[in-house]
Design an enzyme around this catalytic site. Sequence first.
Site, PDB file in Angstrom:
ATOM      1  N   GLU A 157      -8.218 -61.776 -28.303  1.00 35.01           N
ATOM      2  CA  GLU A 157      -8.258 -63.014 -28.134  1.00 35.01           C
ATOM      3  C   GLU A 157      -6.535 -63.027 -28.185  1.00 35.01           C
ATOM      4  O   GLU A 157      -6.080 -64.235 -29.425  1.00 35.01           O
ATOM      5  CB  GLU A 157      -8.872 -63.477 -30.419  1.00 35.01           C
ATOM      6  CG  GLU A 157      -9.932 -63.213 -29.666  1.00 35.01           C
ATOM      7  CD  GLU A 157     -10.836 -63.979 -31.538  1.00 35.01           C
ATOM      8  OE1 GLU A 157      -9.471 -63.959 -31.996  1.00 35.01           O
ATOM      9  OE2 GLU A 157     -11.762 -63.419 -31.989  1.00 35.01           O
ATOM     10  N   GLU A 267     -20.172 -60.012 -29.558  1.00 36.75           N
ATOM     11  CA  GLU A 267     -20.330 -61.023 -30.829  1.00 36.75           C
ATOM     12  C   GLU A 267     -21.729 -61.825 -30.926  1.00 36.75           C
ATOM     13  O   GLU A 267     -21.090 -62.969 -31.499  1.00 36.75           O
ATOM     14  CB  GLU A 267     -19.406 -61.138 -31.606  1.00 36.75           C
ATOM     15  CG  GLU A 267     -18.430 -60.258 -30.904  1.00 36.75           C
ATOM     16  CD  GLU A 267     -16.663 -59.911 -31.672  1.00 36.75           C
ATOM     17  OE1 GLU A 267     -17.186 -61.347 -31.989  1.00 36.75           O
ATOM     18  OE2 GLU A 267     -16.020 -59.706 -31.909  1.00 36.75           O
TER      19      GLU A 267
HETATM   20  O1  9MR Z   1     -17.068 -61.098 -39.149  1.00 38.05           O
HETATM   21  C1  9MR Z   1     -15.713 -61.437 -39.218  1.00 38.05           C
HETATM   22  C2  9MR Z   1     -16.238 -61.487 -41.117  1.00 38.05           C
HETATM   23  O2  9MR Z   1     -16.058 -60.491 -41.558  1.00 38.05           O
HETATM   24  C3  9MR Z   1     -14.112 -61.358 -40.964  1.00 38.05           C
HETATM   25  O3  9MR Z   1     -13.900 -62.161 -42.458  1.00 38.05           O
HETATM   26  C4  9MR Z   1     -13.440 -62.483 -40.368  1.00 38.05           C
HETATM   27  C5  9MR Z   1     -11.708 -62.067 -40.271  1.00 38.05           C
HETATM   28  O4  9MR Z   1     -11.414 -62.098 -39.119  1.00 38.05           O
HETATM   29  O5  9MR Z   1     -13.249 -61.003 -38.650  1.00 38.05           O
HETATM   30  C6  9MR Z   1     -15.114 -61.298 -38.764  1.00 38.05           C
HETATM   31  O6  9MR Z   1     -15.374 -61.255 -36.887  1.00 38.05           O
HETATM   32  C7  9MR Z   1     -14.899 -61.616 -36.071  1.00 38.05           C
HETATM   33  C8  9MR Z   1     -13.952 -60.532 -34.876  1.00 38.05           C
HETATM   34  O7  9MR Z   1     -13.553 -59.410 -35.185  1.00 38.05           O
HETATM   35  C9  9MR Z   1     -13.245 -60.994 -33.810  1.00 38.05           C
HETATM   36  N1  9MR Z   1     -14.636 -62.478 -33.231  1.00 38.05           N
HETATM   37  C10 9MR Z   1     -14.416 -63.374 -34.481  1.00 38.05           C
HETATM   38  C11 9MR Z   1     -15.450 -62.747 -35.109  1.00 38.05           C
HETATM   39  C12 9MR Z   1     -15.874 -63.772 -36.164  1.00 38.05           C
HETATM   40  O8  9MR Z   1     -14.863 -64.805 -37.027  1.00 38.05           O
END
Ligand code: 9MR
Length: 356
Positions: A157, A267
């Site tokens: 990102e 994802e």
């Molecule tokens: O699914 C993840 C969630 O449990 C966390 O709270 C969050 C915090 O940033 O991150 C989520 O995973 C993310 C992933 O690491 C990167 N792409 C977006 C995902 C969804 O937000």
Amino acid sequence: MIAFDKAPSLCRAYSRDFWIGAAVNPWMLQDAEYRALILRHFSSVTLENDMKPERLLDRKATLAGGDPLRAQMNFTLADRVLSFAAEYGLKVRFHVLCWHNQTPRWFFAENWSDAPDAPLASRETILSRQENYIRDVMTHVNQRWADTVYAWDVVNEAFEPDQNEPGLYRARSLWYQTLGPDFIPAAFRAARRYQAPGQQLYYNDYNAFQPEKRDAILAALKTLKAKSLIDGMGMQGHMNLDWPDFALCEEAIRRYAGLGLSVQVTELDIHCPGADAERQAALADRYGAYFAMLLRLHREGLPIGSVTFWGVTDRDSWLTGFRREGSYPLLFDGEKHTKPAFDAVLAQPDKALLKD
Ligand code: 9MR
């Protein structure tokens, strides 16, 4: 809707095409049903949170270590999942080395200070910390699990069209603020040094199909690829019932693959604001169409290596907490029963075969 253990294995249905993965959490491995579901239906796992810098970094140990350039880590939870995966033959996507989010600010601050306004460390310091972090994490993992981890999200990102920065870099990232755009090639150069043979290095992002963002990513990846620093593009795939148009996803996959990169969907989830039959049927249609597209591209020869769902059941999906209206976005419901979306995804390889 049948219990997960009565349904045919999803990953086996896709075994001639790509690995099917899920984002998991260490607690799931302590739960006999989750464990059985994961082992039956998935051939790859990503840790949803526990390999992120915020979870690995240990500030106390870092301060005690007394080295201003080398952070200390705690791998207890990550190791538990890696050894489970190795024992049962699951493959692991490592998520994530460099990300603006879920990396504590103290990692970028002078003297590892956690004061909210502490000055950021110099460029040279951050370059050394980045190199040391990547070296220590990859060396630790590869000492025992080099054959289990098949892909590394090296940078996640880094682009954000909304911030109007030249090159569409995410201006608010502390990686960007301390190193500028160089943080990306620097990360990949380090990862190349410490990867094990056969592992692939990925750039990963959401909305990677959106033309403006896609073109910014393509420009950066082209330079990395020219220097042989990158192997793949991770398209996250957080989607809705009516967005985006899959034609844009297809176009983007073709463009990334056109650079000579592998592509993984890293994802995947489709936000669905209701558990009712009508919306779940719409979800099933949407998943079916998406996998039909991926299979068509793969069988045409595009290098799609794995497709990972972001969660296991609707109950553990991050969207359930993220969306105020609730969400039922995955293939298994909270009781671990298959949903119509499961049947739709399961059916696609046979349908694609008929078209071959
Ligand atoms: O699914 C993840 C969630 O449990 C966390 O709270 C969050 C915090 O940033 O991150 C989520 O995973 C993310 C992933 O690491 C990167 N792409 C977006 C995902 C969804 O937000």
